[in-house]
Scaffold this motif. Sequence first.
Motif, PDB file in Angstrom:
ATOM      1  N   ASP A  91       0.815  -1.220   0.000  1.00  0.00           N
ATOM      2  CA  ASP A  91       0.000   0.000   0.000  1.00  0.00           C
ATOM      3  C   ASP A  91       0.844   1.263   0.000  1.00  0.00           C
ATOM      4  N   ARG A  92       2.130   1.165   0.417  1.00  0.00           N
ATOM      5  CA  ARG A  92       2.945   2.366   0.586  1.00  0.00           C
ATOM      6  C   ARG A  92       4.156   2.405  -0.361  1.00  0.00           C
ATOM      7  N   TYR A  93       4.276   1.434  -1.281  1.00  0.00           N
ATOM      8  CA  TYR A  93       5.506   1.424  -2.091  1.00  0.00           C
ATOM      9  C   TYR A  93       5.387   2.318  -3.324  1.00  0.00           C
ATOM     10  N   ALA A  94       4.403   2.068  -4.163  1.00  0.00           N
ATOM     11  CA  ALA A  94       4.251   2.908  -5.363  1.00  0.00           C
ATOM     12  C   ALA A  94       2.859   2.698  -5.953  1.00  0.00           C
ATOM     13  N   ARG A  95       2.275   3.790  -6.408  1.00  0.00           N
ATOM     14  CA  ARG A  95       0.994   3.732  -7.126  1.00  0.00           C
ATOM     15  C   ARG A  95       1.305   3.868  -8.606  1.00  0.00           C
ATOM     16  N   SER A  96       0.904   2.864  -9.386  1.00  0.00           N
ATOM     17  CA  SER A  96       1.278   2.822 -10.799  1.00  0.00           C
ATOM     18  C   SER A  96       0.711   4.017 -11.559  1.00  0.00           C
ATOM     19  N   THR A  97       1.387   4.368 -12.644  1.00  0.00           N
ATOM     20  CA  THR A  97       0.989   5.538 -13.431  1.00  0.00           C
ATOM     21  C   THR A  97      -0.394   5.367 -14.042  1.00  0.00           C
ATOM     22  N   ASP A 156     -14.640   4.452  -5.495  1.00  0.00           N
ATOM     23  CA  ASP A 156     -14.051   3.247  -6.076  1.00  0.00           C
ATOM     24  C   ASP A 156     -13.442   2.321  -5.028  1.00  0.00           C
ATOM     25  N   LEU A 157     -13.494   2.734  -3.756  1.00  0.00           N
ATOM     26  CA  LEU A 157     -12.853   1.977  -2.688  1.00  0.00           C
ATOM     27  C   LEU A 157     -13.887   1.235  -1.850  1.00  0.00           C
ATOM     28  N   PRO A 158     -13.460   0.154  -1.178  1.00  0.00           N
ATOM     29  CA  PRO A 158     -14.381  -0.532  -0.264  1.00  0.00           C
ATOM     30  C   PRO A 158     -14.734   0.358   0.915  1.00  0.00           C
ATOM     31  N   ASP A 159     -15.808  -0.025   1.644  1.00  0.00           N
ATOM     32  CA  ASP A 159     -16.346   0.856   2.683  1.00  0.00           C
ATOM     33  C   ASP A 159     -15.384   1.091   3.840  1.00  0.00           C
ATOM     34  N   TRP A 160     -14.410   0.188   4.034  1.00  0.00           N
ATOM     35  CA  TRP A 160     -13.509   0.350   5.179  1.00  0.00           C
ATOM     36  C   TRP A 160     -12.390   1.356   4.919  1.00  0.00           C
ATOM     37  N   ALA A 161     -12.102   1.647   3.644  1.00  0.00           N
ATOM     38  CA  ALA A 161     -10.888   2.383   3.279  1.00  0.00           C
ATOM     39  C   ALA A 161     -11.038   3.885   3.474  1.00  0.00           C
ATOM     40  N   PRO A 173      -7.573   5.683  15.884  1.00  0.00           N
ATOM     41  CA  PRO A 173      -8.506   5.441  14.780  1.00  0.00           C
ATOM     42  C   PRO A 173      -7.878   5.758  13.427  1.00  0.00           C
ATOM     43  N   GLY A 174      -8.143   4.865  12.473  1.00  0.00           N
ATOM     44  CA  GLY A 174      -7.670   5.086  11.113  1.00  0.00           C
ATOM     45  C   GLY A 174      -6.351   4.421  10.776  1.00  0.00           C
ATOM     46  N   THR A 175      -5.661   3.844  11.758  1.00  0.00           N
ATOM     47  CA  THR A 175      -4.349   3.268  11.442  1.00  0.00           C
ATOM     48  C   THR A 175      -4.453   2.137  10.420  1.00  0.00           C
ATOM     49  N   ALA A 176      -5.417   1.237  10.599  1.00  0.00           N
ATOM     50  CA  ALA A 176      -5.542   0.100   9.686  1.00  0.00           C
ATOM     51  C   ALA A 176      -6.350   0.430   8.443  1.00  0.00           C
ATOM     52  N   GLU A 177      -7.052   1.575   8.472  1.00  0.00           N
ATOM     53  CA  GLU A 177      -7.940   1.920   7.367  1.00  0.00           C
ATOM     54  C   GLU A 177      -7.337   2.938   6.399  1.00  0.00           C
ATOM     55  N   GLN A 178      -6.337   3.698   6.836  1.00  0.00           N
ATOM     56  CA  GLN A 178      -5.745   4.711   5.943  1.00  0.00           C
ATOM     57  C   GLN A 178      -5.207   4.015   4.703  1.00  0.00           C
ATOM     58  N   PHE A 179      -5.551   4.528   3.544  1.00  0.00           N
ATOM     59  CA  PHE A 179      -5.301   3.823   2.290  1.00  0.00           C
ATOM     60  C   PHE A 179      -4.631   4.773   1.301  1.00  0.00           C
ATOM     61  N   PHE A 180      -3.366   4.457   0.979  1.00  0.00           N
ATOM     62  CA  PHE A 180      -2.617   5.306   0.052  1.00  0.00           C
ATOM     63  C   PHE A 180      -2.642   4.771  -1.378  1.00  0.00           C
ATOM     64  N   GLY A 181      -2.968   3.493  -1.556  1.00  0.00           N
ATOM     65  CA  GLY A 181      -3.250   2.992  -2.894  1.00  0.00           C
ATOM     66  C   GLY A 181      -2.093   2.447  -3.683  1.00  0.00           C
ATOM     67  N   GLY A 182      -1.006   2.057  -3.035  1.00  0.00           N
ATOM     68  CA  GLY A 182       0.056   1.388  -3.774  1.00  0.00           C
ATOM     69  C   GLY A 182      -0.441   0.102  -4.408  1.00  0.00           C
ATOM     70  N   ASP A 183       0.172  -0.304  -5.523  1.00  0.00           N
ATOM     71  CA  ASP A 183      -0.247  -1.531  -6.206  1.00  0.00           C
ATOM     72  C   ASP A 183       0.966  -2.264  -6.765  1.00  0.00           C
ATOM     73  N   LEU A 184       0.741  -3.465  -7.295  1.00  0.00           N
ATOM     74  CA  LEU A 184       1.857  -4.311  -7.741  1.00  0.00           C
ATOM     75  C   LEU A 184       2.490  -3.784  -9.026  1.00  0.00           C
ATOM     76  N   ASN A 189      -5.390  -2.034   5.440  1.00  0.00           N
ATOM     77  CA  ASN A 189      -4.288  -1.729   4.518  1.00  0.00           C
ATOM     78  C   ASN A 189      -3.154  -2.733   4.640  1.00  0.00           C
ATOM     79  N   HIS A 190      -3.042  -3.420   5.793  1.00  0.00           N
ATOM     80  CA  HIS A 190      -1.931  -4.372   5.974  1.00  0.00           C
ATOM     81  C   HIS A 190      -2.254  -5.752   5.420  1.00  0.00           C
ATOM     82  N   ARG A 191      -3.554  -6.062   5.290  1.00  0.00           N
ATOM     83  CA  ARG A 191      -4.021  -7.295   4.658  1.00  0.00           C
ATOM     84  C   ARG A 191      -3.644  -8.571   5.417  1.00  0.00           C
TER      85      ARG A 191
END
Length: 616
Positions: free
Chosen positions: A131-137, A146-151, A166-177, A206-208
């Motif tokens: 989630d924190r490495y890189a969000r593809s172009t 576009d996100l699930p209800d928890w994010a 609050p928010g530690t596990a839910e904060q979502f930055f959107g990194g992807d493979l 976000n940690h999955r």
Amino acid sequence: MRLIDQPHHDGSPLYVSTARPALGETVTLRVRVPAASRVREVWLRGTPDGEPRFLPVRHHEGEWWVIHYEVRNPVTNYRFYFLREEGEPVWLTAAGIVAGDLTDATDFRLVAYDAPAEWMTDAIVYQIFPDRYARSTSAGTLDKDDLPDWALPREWDLDEVIGRGPGTAEQFFGGDLDGVVEHLDHIQALGVNTVYLTPIFPARSNHRYDASTFDVVDPLLGGDDALRRLAEAVHARGMRLIGDITTNHCGDAHEWFRAAAEDPNSPEREMFYFGPDYGLADGDYESWNGVKSLPKLNWGSTLTRERMIGVLRKWLHAPDGSPLLDGWRVDVANMTGRRADENRTHEVAALLRREIVAVRPDAMLVAEHMHDSTGDVDRDGWQGTMNYGGFTRPIWTWLCEPDTPNDYFFGTPGGVPRRTAESVLDTVHSFGGRMSWRTLVHSWNPLDSHDSARMRTVAGTRERHLVAVALQMTMPGTPMVFAGDEFGLTGWNGENSRTPMPWNRASDQDQETLSAYKSLVRLRTEQPALRRGGLRWVYAAADTLAFLRESPEETLLVVARRAAGEALDLGVGGAGEALGRAARSAVSVNLYGGADLVAGVVPAATGPDVQVWRLA
């Protein structure tokens, strides 16, 4: 504390003829006995079939004494006993020299179970929290719709990471493979050769680590096709890709758990611990540390075993047979199979290793242990562990900023204690002495991870941070670099340390730290003794640690200081003719740090410093 005159033995090729013995094979063991130790007789004490037995070790030449010894049991213990010209006899075990009797816990060990894959010996691991490495172009901007209800959507370069509450596990930055694929040039330029991903399955965090299924890759990461693209790109560069699996638990939204919770008669019910049958209230279930979003798997269940084996095997190959993951890091391995009067941990470890090696003989299986893993290794299960106890913690205590808060130290009250080099050595011996050399060198040495404070924050300065990195790259074990450490990122606990990579934040990229990482990774890659050589301690006193990495071809001297210090004669000149000549000759070559070793004397240092020389 001068150590160079003590007898020495370890499991490296200079001292043991093979690290991969077969049951019944005779192995040649060598022990180095400096003349200054004034030893007149050497005996090996083994315990074949559990019975103590003494065998004479023959003087071979110079400092070397030699014995040929049968690998009688799958784990064959031995130690050395020295009769000296003066003074009481002493033992030599994997924990060092000991006067007086002691248990077998720190005996040297020859392990005849199937050895880890050869490539693992040379691995340098790079940990990525997706989630924190890189969000593809191609991913575009985050949209709440576009996100699930928890994010809780966050801006990559603008929002600060929530470290607690609050928010530690839910904060979502959107990194992807695919974002990882786009930055493989950076990873390869760093010099690492093994990419480790924390969990990639769908979850409600976000940690999955609370997977809702193990059947597909999270679409938020790009799905199965993105994993295939990443695996192809990693393997095309000659690197390996490691996954992260939760064998101890799944998420409370997992399809297996939902079936079990909703229907007491479902087949999945036996996969978990529900109600009075396990000393729990009606409707209650066992979970990881009481966290109800992480229901614990019951490894007494045949169905649990069948399904988890299927998961681990499935992701080693793509449907077309091409390789996907090259192995697994096993989350909470220390709790897997353990509950109250149940202890199936080793049984599970052996089962998983047997099943994944049947599919991929070269697969890695490394266990997470946050404290003492020594009772769970050196069998036919985990190939190594995350060596927090025997590496991370002692390095932190030596190099930490004074009065470092206790948030940083894995929950230990009172903060990170600042200890001397002698204390560090005691801890390294205490943990390393209770596992085989083979397990030690295949265990990961993290300076930090997504579960801890960052090393830069613990050390307080770039200089002490880089001393830690130098030790990580020069000591036995597999270095594990948490993505962002190479830029000097900071963080005061695991959540706060999961900082989005600063690809577009030049002010957060410490180029001096990045350059040092590249140099030190290259040093390890280019020097076989740092990957496959033995470890012989030379000196430990307050602010200084010094050791040798020895192989049949070369000897390297590593001197690390956490503070300024005067010139120091480590006594290497009196440690035997060959080493003495090398240390005092003009052929000693500085490999890192830039200082000259003049007549065996280490020059003064003006601050934290590491020097590495090739002696011969």
